[in-house]
Design a protein around this motif. Structure first.
Motif, PDB file in Angstrom:
ATOM      1  N   GLN A 108     -17.459  59.240  14.176  1.00  0.00           N
ATOM      2  CA  GLN A 108     -18.173  58.782  15.901  1.00  0.00           C
ATOM      3  C   GLN A 108     -19.211  58.804  15.947  1.00  0.00           C
ATOM      4  OE1 GLN A 108     -16.175  59.043  18.299  1.00  0.00           O
ATOM      5  NE2 GLN A 108     -14.569  59.630  17.008  1.00  0.00           N
ATOM      6  N   SER A 109     -19.901  58.952  15.124  1.00  0.00           N
ATOM      7  CA  SER A 109     -21.796  59.311  15.000  1.00  0.00           C
ATOM      8  C   SER A 109     -21.803  57.267  14.337  1.00  0.00           C
ATOM      9  CB  SER A 109     -22.685  59.239  14.020  1.00  0.00           C
ATOM     10  OG  SER A 109     -23.750  59.361  13.463  1.00  0.00           O
ATOM     11  N   GLU A 110     -22.141  56.275  14.767  1.00  0.00           N
ATOM     12  CA  GLU A 110     -22.524  55.094  13.874  1.00  0.00           C
ATOM     13  C   GLU A 110     -23.371  55.004  12.763  1.00  0.00           C
ATOM     14  OE1 GLU A 110     -20.990  51.672  14.981  1.00  0.00           O
ATOM     15  OE2 GLU A 110     -19.494  52.502  16.202  1.00  0.00           O
ATOM     16  N   GLU A 111     -24.175  55.032  13.062  1.00  0.00           N
ATOM     17  CA  GLU A 111     -24.908  56.264  12.043  1.00  0.00           C
ATOM     18  C   GLU A 111     -23.973  55.795  10.628  1.00  0.00           C
ATOM     19  OE1 GLU A 111     -29.553  57.833  10.304  1.00  0.00           O
ATOM     20  OE2 GLU A 111     -28.720  57.962  12.246  1.00  0.00           O
ATOM     21  N   ALA A 112     -23.428  57.625  10.817  1.00  0.00           N
ATOM     22  CA  ALA A 112     -23.404  57.755   9.882  1.00  0.00           C
ATOM     23  C   ALA A 112     -21.546  57.072   9.384  1.00  0.00           C
ATOM     24  CB  ALA A 112     -22.488  59.234  10.030  1.00  0.00           C
TER      25      ALA A 112
END
Length: 350
Positions: free
Chosen positions: A172-176
């Motif tokens: 879900q995390s854009e950074e991840a």
């Protein structure tokens, strides 16, 4: 014409020297009849010393010396029209191992009888040839094992890359997601390196073929719409060591990732070009794009893992990194200039 050595064959001392020689020797008449044989010859080829003198060379032993080619060469040597130098033959004896021999023959002019004789020196290289064959076989087997390992590594990296991409789609995390995508791209580049090395014989890599394959792999994994964004490769026929090709490939991967990330946000239209040129021991690698260019001030990207990788690998290759404004876009150039006679690259392929 062959050189003639004067020698008194009727001299007991002269014959004693031949008989006592540590080297297998045969002293022959021009008609190829044995005058004397060294003890080492008789021992080496299991011939009774009492039964060799007075026989033709074709009749000694069990007939294994009855070689028409050898007789022809010895006759030509006796006539002065040829000379046996490092002539190799296989001595085949029933029930025994074939022996590889090197023969050298020299004319000896008999000063007492005014006749021409021959001195035949025999060197057994069976063991040396066998060891050389075994060494070659071990080298071939080692190369096959290395290629097999490289294939297995490449396949494993492909599986890892696939897992990373699946994880990137689910997170879900854009950074991840960004970290996973970048990790996928790096793994794909290393897999491309392994495929190229597996297809390469020895320790040399033709850089153009390697960069073409690497470029195709990077483009397939990063470009969503090939009609809008493309990746091209130009390179000469330079041949480099496998270790240098790995370093150059990883540098290219990081620079291409950086160009995609910062030069073409949201996959804007444009081209990324990879170029490699060598002049003797000097070479230049350039990755240039026509994207948005170098951001300045607060918008300038911070140095990250990719920059550190490029700097470290460039230092290892004794090269310098230069970043310039391509107007439009950005050009990153890695330059190596030979110093103190050091040569990182092999000569261009023919």
């Amino acid at each position: 014409m062959t050189e003639t050595i004067r020698f008194g064959s009727d001299s007991p001392a002269a014959l004693a020297i031949i008989i006592a020689s540590n080297e297998p020797l045969l002293f022959l008449t021009a008609g190829l009849v044995v005058i004397a044989a060294s003890s080492s010859f008789c021992r080496a080829f299991e011939i009774d010393p009492a039964k060799i003198v007075g026989r033709k060379i074709s009749g000694i032993g069990n007939g294994e010396w009855a070689s028409p080619k050898l007789a022809s060469l010895l006759n030509a040597t006796a006539s002065g029209s040829a000379r046996i130098e490092a002539y190799e033959i296989d001595l085949e004896r029933p029930g025994q191992e074939t022996r590889r021999l090197i023969l050298n023959a020299q004319i000896l002019a008999d000063t007492a009888l005014n006749d021409v004789n021959l001195l035949l020196a025999v060197t057994d290289v069976t063991l040396a040839r066998s060891e050389a064959r075994q060494k070659d076989q071990l080298i071939r087997e080692k190369a096959m094992l290395i290629q097999e390992v490289q294939h297995r590594i490449a396949n494993s990296l492909q599986i890892i890359a696939s897992v990373l991409m699946q994880s990137a789609r689910r997170v879900q995390s854009e950074e991840a997601r960004g970290y996973l995508v970048h990790a996928h791209q790096r793994v794909m580049s290393i897999a491309a390196v392994q495929r190229q090395l597996a297809a390469t014989e020895g320790d040399k890599v033709i850089l153009r073929d390697y960069l073409m394959q690497l470029g195709a792999s990077l483009g397939a994994s990063m470009i969503v719409d090939p009609e809008r964004l493309s990746l091209s490769v130009t390179a000469d026929n330079t041949v480099v060591s496998a270790s240098d090709s790995v370093s150059l490939g990883l540098i290219v991967t990081e620079l291409v990732i950086n160009a995609f990330k910062h030069g073409f946000p949201d996959q804007a239209s444009g081209v990324i070009r990879i170029d490699y040129r060598a002049d003797g021991s000097d070479w230049t690698l350039t990755v240039i794009d026509d994207g948005v260019g170098i951001a300045e001030g607060e918008d300038a990207p911070k140095s990250g893992l990719g920059t550190g990788i490029v700097q470290a690998l460039s230092r290892n290759l004794q090269s310098v990194v230069t970043v310039t404004d391509a107007k439009p876009g950005t050009a990153v150039t890695i330059t190596h200039r030979a110093a103190d006679g050091q040569h990182r690259n092999a000569p261009p392929a023919a």
